[in-house]
Design a protein around this motif. Structure first.
Motif, short mmCIF file in Angstrom:
data_model
loop_
_atom_site.label_atom_id
_atom_site.label_comp_id
_atom_site.label_asym_id
_atom_site.label_seq_id
_atom_site.Cartn_x
_atom_site.Cartn_y
_atom_site.Cartn_z
N PHE A 94 -26.07 12.07 -29.99
CA PHE A 94 -26.06 12.98 -31.27
C PHE A 94 -25.18 14.23 -30.71
O PHE A 94 -24.89 14.94 -31.50
CB PHE A 94 -27.66 13.87 -30.89
N TYR A 95 -24.65 14.07 -29.54
CA TYR A 95 -23.46 15.02 -29.08
C TYR A 95 -22.31 14.61 -29.60
O TYR A 95 -21.25 15.25 -29.11
CB TYR A 95 -23.68 15.61 -27.50
N ASP A 96 -21.96 13.29 -29.92
CA ASP A 96 -20.74 12.83 -29.98
C ASP A 96 -19.82 13.73 -31.02
O ASP A 96 -20.37 14.01 -32.10
CB ASP A 96 -20.79 11.57 -30.67
N PRO A 97 -18.70 14.17 -30.63
CA PRO A 97 -18.00 14.95 -31.59
C PRO A 97 -17.60 14.50 -32.89
O PRO A 97 -17.30 15.37 -33.79
CB PRO A 97 -16.73 15.50 -30.66
N ILE A 98 -17.74 13.09 -33.20
CA ILE A 98 -17.22 12.53 -34.36
C ILE A 98 -18.33 13.10 -35.41
O ILE A 98 -18.00 12.92 -36.55
CB ILE A 98 -17.30 10.92 -34.23
N PHE A 99 -19.58 13.50 -34.96
CA PHE A 99 -20.44 14.03 -36.05
C PHE A 99 -20.19 15.26 -36.47
O PHE A 99 -20.96 15.87 -37.47
CB PHE A 99 -21.88 13.73 -35.37
N TYR A 100 -19.14 16.16 -36.03
CA TYR A 100 -18.78 17.68 -36.04
C TYR A 100 -17.78 17.68 -36.32
O TYR A 100 -16.63 17.49 -35.59
CB TYR A 100 -19.32 18.29 -34.68
#
Length: 376
Positions: A329-335
């Motif tokens: 959930f902390y993967d930067p690809i989601f932000y």
């Protein structure tokens, strides 16, 4: 059919024209920014409907598109008239996509969100494309909590993202004429599942917090937001593509209007039901001048848009069903802002404009190694 009247500027007078002929647009679609959050959900549906789709995108967030789509990795500021020849319609989804990105780099924001849409509409028109569909935003309304904003309401946004989207919208509409149809879709906050997933959006972010922390943070319960489900976003772009050529102009698009507090409560109740655990709602009072809700009567009547009922609960349910796909959930690809901050900036000279613009390009070796948390 009910069509919006379109004014066509001539040398000596304005002529109001309507048409009722069937849409005779072809099937070749060019999508600027089509590898992003909306495009990754839209392109597969267009392919199923028999469209030939070409996407031009920098691929900051990877390529999640079907192999049947033609993908060109290229900055849209470098898109030429020759790139656009032979296409029937142009959908522009590209741009800096939210307030944090716009405020982090206002210069890039106003170049990509305000100036670039007009440039692409101009080149599309000269290339013989017949319709241009622009992804605008309800953010243009700014701080307007006391009214249900219609397309005729004054846009009052004074922050970079909302102001730039309004400028982009006005730029593309300037080219609308008897041979070039222009539709600007003022989208609510888009939320829900997409192959190119984001967790920096309102409902999506609350879902993530409920899974990881058993808590939902509500920044200000009294703020209004229009929410647009990804599925409804896909629906409206298809309806715009397939609408009569006489239809032009601005359309508010939302699945529903909610206060942030009510969204938090809806997500909380749904997640408690799915997880069988108590979820705490943290009510805060952060100041925010982005406060608006919108009337969607026009898009329902003219483009026959049919919004999803119970949208917040349905979005939450769809995300929960796919929870195990979020390996980190902390993967930067989601932000978006995390990727935007971390990408390498390569200077590309635009000699024709006498400018040196830093164009963000994803590093090939970009690492997504962050904390690994898999939800239970």
């Amino acid at each position: 059919h009910v069509f919006e009247l379109r004014k066509i500027q001539t040398f000596d007078k304005n002529i109001v024209m309507t048409r009722t002929s069937a849409n005779k647009f072809g099937k070749r679609i060019f999508i600027g920014g089509g590898a992003g959050y909306i495009g990754s959900a839209l392109v597969p549906e267009l392919l199923k409907r028999g469209y030939e789709v070409t996407v031009m995108d920098l691929l900051w967030f990877g390529n999640h598109l079907p192999k049947e789509a033609n993908v060109i990795q290229k900055d849209l500021l470098l898109c030429t008239r020759q790139d656009l020849e032979g296409f029937d319609q142009f959908i522009l989804l590209a741009g800096l996509s939210n307030d944090p990105m716009a405020e982090y780099n206002p210069r890039a924001n106003f170049i990509y969100n305000a100036a670039m849409p007009a440039l692409l509409a101009y080149e599309a028109q000269k290339a013989g494309i017949k319709r241009f569909i622009y992804a605008s935003s309800c953010s243009v309304y700014g701080n307007a909590p006391r009214r249900l904003s219609t397309e005729k309401s004054p846009p009052t946004s004074t922050y970079p993202y909302g102001a730039s989207k309004l400028q982009g919208e006005r730029g593309v509409l300037q080219f609308c004429n008897d041979e070039f149809s222009v539709i600007a879709l003022r989208q609510g906050t888009v939320c829900g599942w997409s192959p190119r997933m984001r967790l920096d959006l309102l409902v999506n972010g609350m879902f993530k917090s409920a899974v990881l922390e058993r808590k939902i943070t509500v920044s200000n319960e009294y703020l209004w937001r229009p929410i647009l489900a990804v599925e409804d976003a896909v629906q409206i772009y298809i309806k715009a593509l397939e609408s009569d050529f006489a239809i032009n102009g601005v359309f508010n698009v939302a699945s529903g209007n909610f206060t942030v507090g009510s969204i938090g409560q809806k997500v909380c109740r749904a997640m408690e039901r799915y997880m069988g655990k108590k979820i705490f709602v943290d009510q805060q009072r952060r100041p925010n001048d982005r406060n608006y809700h919108v009337n969607i009567r026009k898009v329902r009547q003219i483009l026959k848009f049919s919004p999803t009922a119970g949208v917040v609960e349905k979005i939450t349910g769809n995300l929960y069903e796919r929870r195990l796909l979020f390996k980190n959930f902390y993967d930067p690809i989601f932000y978006n802002i995390e990727i935007f901050r971390d990408i390498e900036l390569n200077s590309i000279p635009f000699n024709s404009f006498s400018l040196n613009i830093d164009v963000p390009v994803m590093r090939p070796e970009y690492s997504l190694a962050h904390k690994q948390i898999v939800p239970s």
